[in-house]
Design an enzyme around this catalytic site. Structure first.
Site, PDB file in Angstrom:
ATOM      1  N   ASP A  82      49.944  42.755  20.441  1.00  0.00           N
ATOM      2  CA  ASP A  82      50.744  42.420  21.625  1.00  0.00           C
ATOM      3  C   ASP A  82      49.975  42.670  22.928  1.00  0.00           C
ATOM      4  OD1 ASP A  82      51.158  45.246  20.899  1.00  0.00           O
ATOM      5  OD2 ASP A  82      52.636  45.305  22.509  1.00  0.00           O
ATOM      6  N   HIS A  83      48.728  43.123  22.820  1.00  0.00           N
ATOM      7  CA  HIS A  83      47.874  43.335  23.994  1.00  0.00           C
ATOM      8  C   HIS A  83      46.648  42.431  24.004  1.00  0.00           C
ATOM      9  CE1 HIS A  83      50.016  47.098  25.211  1.00  0.00           C
ATOM     10  NE2 HIS A  83      50.468  46.887  23.992  1.00  0.00           N
ATOM     11  N   HIS A 137      54.863  47.864  28.803  1.00  0.00           N
ATOM     12  CA  HIS A 137      56.157  47.467  28.238  1.00  0.00           C
ATOM     13  C   HIS A 137      57.301  47.821  29.174  1.00  0.00           C
ATOM     14  CE1 HIS A 137      54.951  46.363  24.086  1.00  0.00           C
ATOM     15  NE2 HIS A 137      54.004  47.277  24.251  1.00  0.00           N
ATOM     16  N   ASP A 187      49.618  51.417  26.437  1.00  0.00           N
ATOM     17  CA  ASP A 187      50.731  52.039  25.709  1.00  0.00           C
ATOM     18  C   ASP A 187      50.562  53.555  25.627  1.00  0.00           C
ATOM     19  OD1 ASP A 187      51.786  49.544  25.310  1.00  0.00           O
ATOM     20  OD2 ASP A 187      51.398  49.469  23.154  1.00  0.00           O
ATOM     21  N   HIS A 245      45.982  46.538  19.734  1.00  0.00           N
ATOM     22  CA  HIS A 245      47.213  45.982  19.170  1.00  0.00           C
ATOM     23  C   HIS A 245      47.419  44.518  19.587  1.00  0.00           C
ATOM     24  CE1 HIS A 245      49.141  50.179  18.389  1.00  0.00           C
ATOM     25  NE2 HIS A 245      48.347  49.788  17.405  1.00  0.00           N
ATOM     26  N   HIS A 271      43.698  48.525  24.379  1.00  0.00           N
ATOM     27  CA  HIS A 271      43.633  48.907  22.956  1.00  0.00           C
ATOM     28  C   HIS A 271      43.836  47.666  22.094  1.00  0.00           C
ATOM     29  CE1 HIS A 271      47.978  49.080  23.631  1.00  0.00           C
ATOM     30  NE2 HIS A 271      48.201  49.197  22.333  1.00  0.00           N
ATOM     31  N   HIS A 322      47.921  56.970  21.005  1.00  0.00           N
ATOM     32  CA  HIS A 322      48.634  55.774  20.512  1.00  0.00           C
ATOM     33  C   HIS A 322      47.717  55.032  19.536  1.00  0.00           C
ATOM     34  CE1 HIS A 322      51.287  52.294  20.568  1.00  0.00           C
ATOM     35  NE2 HIS A 322      50.298  51.529  20.972  1.00  0.00           N
TER      36      HIS A 322
END
Ligand code: ZN
Ligand code: FE
Length: 271
Positions: free
Chosen positions: A64-65, A178, A140, A62, A60, A118
Site C-alpha cells: 500500500d506504499h 493513513h 507507518d 508494504h 517501507h 513496523h
C-alpha cells in the site's frame, strides 16, 4: 500553478486505496510524492496542477506504499529513493540514517532516520520545506494518536524509533500514511479518559471527517500531548497500561508493549 505564493512549498495529502495518504509536495512546478500505493491519484494531481514529478520517496516495502512506483517511474522518469534494508519494486538511491536527499528543484533537503519496528528497514524523511517549517514523512511508524503495528520489529525497536520522531522540533508537521485518526483516538480516550487535549482532538477530528477532510498533518506537539504511545512515562498512562494488562510495567518499553497489545485487541464499535 503560478500565483503570488508560488515560492512557498505546497503540501497535499492525496487520498489513495481505502485509507492511505500519498503526500504530494511541490514548488514552482516541481513535485515529489511519498509512498505512492497507487499511481492514478498522483498522475491526476500532476496533470491537474501541471507538475513535473522529480522524485518518489518510499518509507517501507508494504504494497500500500509502493504499489504505484513502477508505473509512476515509467511515466515520469522520477528518481526513486527508499530504505537500504528492504526489498522494493525499484529503487535508485538506497538510504539509511545519516543520508540526505537533495531535492534541488524544490530547494529542499531531507535527512533520513532509521525507524524500524513496523518493518525492519523502515525509514523516515525529515527537514524544512520552508525556513522554520519542519516536516517529517514517517510512513507507518507514527500515526495521529497511534503507531504502526509491529510486523517485523520488537517493542524496544519501535519505542526507540518513536523516540527519535518525538525528539524532532515540536512544530514539525507529521505526515503519516493513513487516515486512522478517529479509530486511534477512540482507543486513546480509553487509555486517557481525562486528557482534555485528547477530547478536544476527538472533537476537531470528528468535525474534519464529517466533511471528508484529512485530519493530518499533525504536529509533534499535538502527538506528545495526545498519543499514548509517546506518553509512556506519564503516570496515568503507566497506571492504565498496568490495569489493562494486569501486570505492572517496569520500564517505558514495557508500558509501550502493553499499550501496543491493548490497541491490537481493541474492538472498534461496528458502524
Ligand atoms: Zn505498512
Ligand atoms: Fe500502510
Amino acid at each position: 500553478m503560478l500565483n503570488e505564493n508560488s515560492h512557498q512549498a505546497q503540501l497535499v495529502p492525496l487520498p489513495a486505496l481505502s485509507d492511505n495518504y500519498i503526500w504530494l509536495l511541490h514548488r514552482n512546478g516541481h513535485a515529489i510524492v511519498v509512498d505512492p500505493g497507487e499511481a492514478a491519484p498522483v498522475e491526476a494531481a500532476l496533470a491537474e496542477s501541471g507538475l513535473t514529478l522529480d522524485a518518489i520517496l518510499l518509507t517501507h516495502h508494504h504494497a500500500d506504499h509502493v504499489g504505484g512506483v513502477l508505473a509512476l517511474r515509467a511515466h515520469t522518469g522520477a528518481t526513486v529513493y527508499g530504505p537500504a534494508g528492504e526489498t522494493l519494486p525499484v529503487c535508485d538511491h538506497r538510504l539509511r540514517e545519516g543520508d540526505t536527499v537533495s531535492l534541488a528543484n524544490l530547494g529542499i533537503t531531507l535527512s533520513i532516520l532509521d525507524v524500524p519496528g513496523h518493518t525492519a528497514g523502515h525509514i523516515a524523511y525529515h527537514g524544512e520545506i520552508d525556513p522554520g517549517k519542519p516536516i517529517v514523512f514517517c510512513g507507518d511508524t507514527l500515526f495521529a494518536a497511534g503507531c504502526g503495528r509491529l510486523f517485523e520489529g520488537t517493542p524496544a525497536q519501535m519505542a526507540e524509533s518513536l523516540g527519535k520522531l518525538a525528539a524532532l522540533p515540536a512544530d514539525t508537521l507529521v505526515c503519516c500514511a493513513h487516515e486512522y485518526t478517529l479509530a486511534n483516538l477512540r482507543w486513546a480516550l480509553q487509555v486517557e479518559p481525562d486528557n482534555a487535549a485528547t477530547r478536544a482532538r476527538w472533537d476537531d477530528s470528528q468535525a474534519l471527517r464529517a466533511r471528508n477532510l484529512p485530519t493530518v498533518p499533525s504536529t509533534i506537539h499535538l502527538e506528545l500531548r495526545t498519543n499514548p504511545f509517546l506518553r509512556t512515562t506519564q503516570e496515568n498512562v503507566i497506571a492504565a497500561a498496568a490495569a489493562h494488562s494486569g501486570t505492572p510495567a517496569s520500564s517505558p518499553v514495557a508500558v509501550f508493549a502493553h499499550l501496543r497489545e491493548w490497541k491490537n485487541n481493541f474492538k472498534q464499535p461496528s458502524r
